[in-house]
Design an enzyme around this catalytic site. Sequence first.
Site, PDB file in Angstrom:
ATOM      1  N   GLY A 252       0.758  -1.253   0.000  1.00  0.00           N
ATOM      2  CA  GLY A 252       0.000   0.000   0.000  1.00  0.00           C
ATOM      3  C   GLY A 252       0.782   1.292   0.000  1.00  0.00           C
ATOM      4  N   PRO A 295       4.742  -4.949  -0.401  1.00  0.00           N
ATOM      5  CA  PRO A 295       4.756  -3.711  -1.173  1.00  0.00           C
ATOM      6  C   PRO A 295       4.882  -4.002  -2.668  1.00  0.00           C
ATOM      7  CG  PRO A 295       6.905  -4.084  -0.168  1.00  0.00           C
ATOM      8  CD  PRO A 295       6.012  -5.197   0.313  1.00  0.00           C
ATOM      9  N   ARG A 297       3.639  -1.221  -5.558  1.00  0.00           N
ATOM     10  CA  ARG A 297       3.803   0.052  -6.262  1.00  0.00           C
ATOM     11  C   ARG A 297       5.102   0.762  -5.897  1.00  0.00           C
ATOM     12  NH1 ARG A 297      -0.533   3.165  -7.968  1.00  0.00           N
ATOM     13  NH2 ARG A 297      -1.850   1.973  -6.532  1.00  0.00           N
ATOM     14  N   CYS A 365      -8.704   4.649 -29.912  1.00  0.00           N
ATOM     15  CA  CYS A 365      -9.992   5.169 -30.374  1.00  0.00           C
ATOM     16  C   CYS A 365     -10.967   5.249 -29.220  1.00  0.00           C
ATOM     17  CB  CYS A 365     -10.520   4.285 -31.486  1.00  0.00           C
ATOM     18  SG  CYS A 365      -9.388   4.324 -32.859  1.00  0.00           S
ATOM     19  N   GLU A 366     -10.763   6.207 -28.391  1.00  0.00           N
ATOM     20  CA  GLU A 366     -11.564   6.359 -27.175  1.00  0.00           C
ATOM     21  C   GLU A 366     -11.347   7.791 -26.683  1.00  0.00           C
ATOM     22  OE1 GLU A 366     -13.487   3.782 -24.062  1.00  0.00           O
ATOM     23  OE2 GLU A 366     -12.098   2.900 -25.489  1.00  0.00           O
TER      24      GLU A 366
HETATM   25  N1  LLP Z   1      -1.204  -7.140  -1.227  1.00  0.00           N
HETATM   26  C1  LLP Z   1      -2.452  -7.311  -1.680  1.00  0.00           C
HETATM   27  C2  LLP Z   1      -3.293  -8.349  -1.090  1.00  0.00           C
HETATM   28  C3  LLP Z   1      -2.947  -6.472  -2.696  1.00  0.00           C
HETATM   29  O1  LLP Z   1      -4.196  -6.633  -3.130  1.00  0.00           O
HETATM   30  C4  LLP Z   1      -2.124  -5.473  -3.251  1.00  0.00           C
HETATM   31  C5  LLP Z   1      -2.597  -4.601  -4.326  1.00  0.00           C
HETATM   32  C6  LLP Z   1      -0.814  -5.357  -2.762  1.00  0.00           C
HETATM   33  C7  LLP Z   1      -0.391  -6.203  -1.740  1.00  0.00           C
HETATM   34  C8  LLP Z   1       0.172  -4.345  -3.286  1.00  0.00           C
HETATM   35  O2  LLP Z   1      -0.258  -3.048  -3.034  1.00  0.00           O
HETATM   36  P1  LLP Z   1       0.698  -1.814  -3.394  1.00  0.00           P
HETATM   37  O3  LLP Z   1       1.897  -1.866  -2.472  1.00  0.00           O
HETATM   38  O4  LLP Z   1       1.087  -1.944  -4.813  1.00  0.00           O
HETATM   39  O5  LLP Z   1      -0.139  -0.623  -3.146  1.00  0.00           O
HETATM   40  N2  LLP Z   1      -4.174  -1.218 -10.245  1.00  0.00           N
HETATM   41  C9  LLP Z   1      -4.223  -0.280  -9.165  1.00  0.00           C
HETATM   42  C10 LLP Z   1      -3.666  -0.848  -7.890  1.00  0.00           C
HETATM   43  C11 LLP Z   1      -4.383  -2.094  -7.445  1.00  0.00           C
HETATM   44  C12 LLP Z   1      -3.761  -2.683  -6.214  1.00  0.00           C
HETATM   45  C13 LLP Z   1      -4.316  -4.032  -5.955  1.00  0.00           C
HETATM   46  N3  LLP Z   1      -3.765  -4.700  -4.821  1.00  0.00           N
HETATM   47  C14 LLP Z   1      -3.482   0.997  -9.576  1.00  0.00           C
HETATM   48  O6  LLP Z   1      -2.966   1.057 -10.683  1.00  0.00           O
HETATM   49  O7  LLP Z   1      -3.438   1.951  -8.829  1.00  0.00           O
END
Ligand code: LLP
Length: 441
Positions: A252, A295, A297, A365-366
Amino acid sequence: MTVTANQNVRPLTCKRDANGDLTVGGCKISDLVKKFGSPLYIYDYETIHSIVTDFKKAFKDTDIHMMFAAKAFMTQAICKIMQKEGFGLDCVSSGELYTAYISGFDMKNIVFNGNNKTENEIRQAIDWGVELFSVDNFLEAELLNKICAEKNIKINVLLRITPGIECHTHEYIQTGQNDSKFGFDLEQVDEIVSLIKNKYKNLNLKGLHAHLGSQIFETQVYNDAVKVLLLEAKRIKDTHGIELETFNIGGGAGIKYTEADKPVSIYEIGEVVKNALAKYSREYGIKNLHIYMEPGRCIVGTAGITVYTVGSSKQVPNGRKYIAVDGGMADNIRPALYQADYTAELVSQKNTKDTEKVTIVGRYCESGDILLKDTDFPKTEPDDLICFYDTGAYCYSMSSNYNRVLKPAVVLVKDGEAQIIVKRQTFEQLIESDTIPEMLL
Ligand code: LLP
């Protein structure tokens, strides 16, 4: 507090050379485009290395397993990098598991997540050596137990719970709030724990898992997640006599897409998590903690950039000026899907003083294929290169072949060297799954 890579808009090695041309990882971006084509995803090794190192340092006194959330960016090369850095993986499909497996990844260092794992996926995961499942729902528990009974093995499981914590991020990427499609509601925990204790003898209940959401800028929610997890563990101990020791607090951590974003340092998250673990484990009598974090992102987001080439432009009489580039929503769906904002720059510094308000759009095309709306930008000409920062997470992994446009190549840069990690798609690959059935011949 030490600044960490996720608090920068640009990759750590990104700078302009003496001629004002943008470079990353010691490579001139315009040279990379000449060599590998446009659009191009570029990943800076140094930025990834820096943030994983910060994670390790920030949590060094904790028994913690760092699992890179593969959904953010999954290729065999990233598996190699994570293995080398001592990170595990959080995988959510047999496709992600297969990528890891084929790359030679240590499958024992994977947690298998996901809210609707199929029977086939569960079997594949076990056959490929996965040893830890985060069980999301009743059906999965039953299936997993059945398969393990058949194989005469016992598998370690965490229970994914919905902790009822809301974080302030886009509604589509919130996951920990009540009424979520993910995990067991707190009111269902007793039922699943009883089932595992009394019926599902092939499941070894090790702990609990919660993930709150993505692109989080607060630290308090990590404290709250630890509190809910450990309090729940105490309740389970008191009610069922089962001692849980393993807690997965999800991913997150946010990154800085624009100057307006204020993500926190990984060290701040580390402090909050460590304090919360100490406090609530003492308060609730939970011992021998093993912690997992996932983590995604922030590990790859800042490291990645996308380079596009300018094509046509259009000044609407009394309206906007549109600049079209050779990519867009199929290589980065995030602006269209989440109204995500980005920072973009011209790769060559010419004309930077002469700016105009433009809207940078894609080639798809959007009408919603807009990458950056109403931004002040230097005057551009066809063939100029534009670099979008912070495209390392959830861009390549959510890319598509919309309009039958080929997916760009992905290049890794380090110390002046650039190597392909994903080849540009070819027309042959584009049609390789198509078949023309007999009835049409
Ligand atoms: N753990 C679980 C159970 C998750 O569902 C996720 C992300 C993560 C870890 C990793 O989270 P991060 O550290 O990346 O925030 N497509 C969306 C983001 C969807 C995230 C889904 N789950 C975007 O482009 O913002």
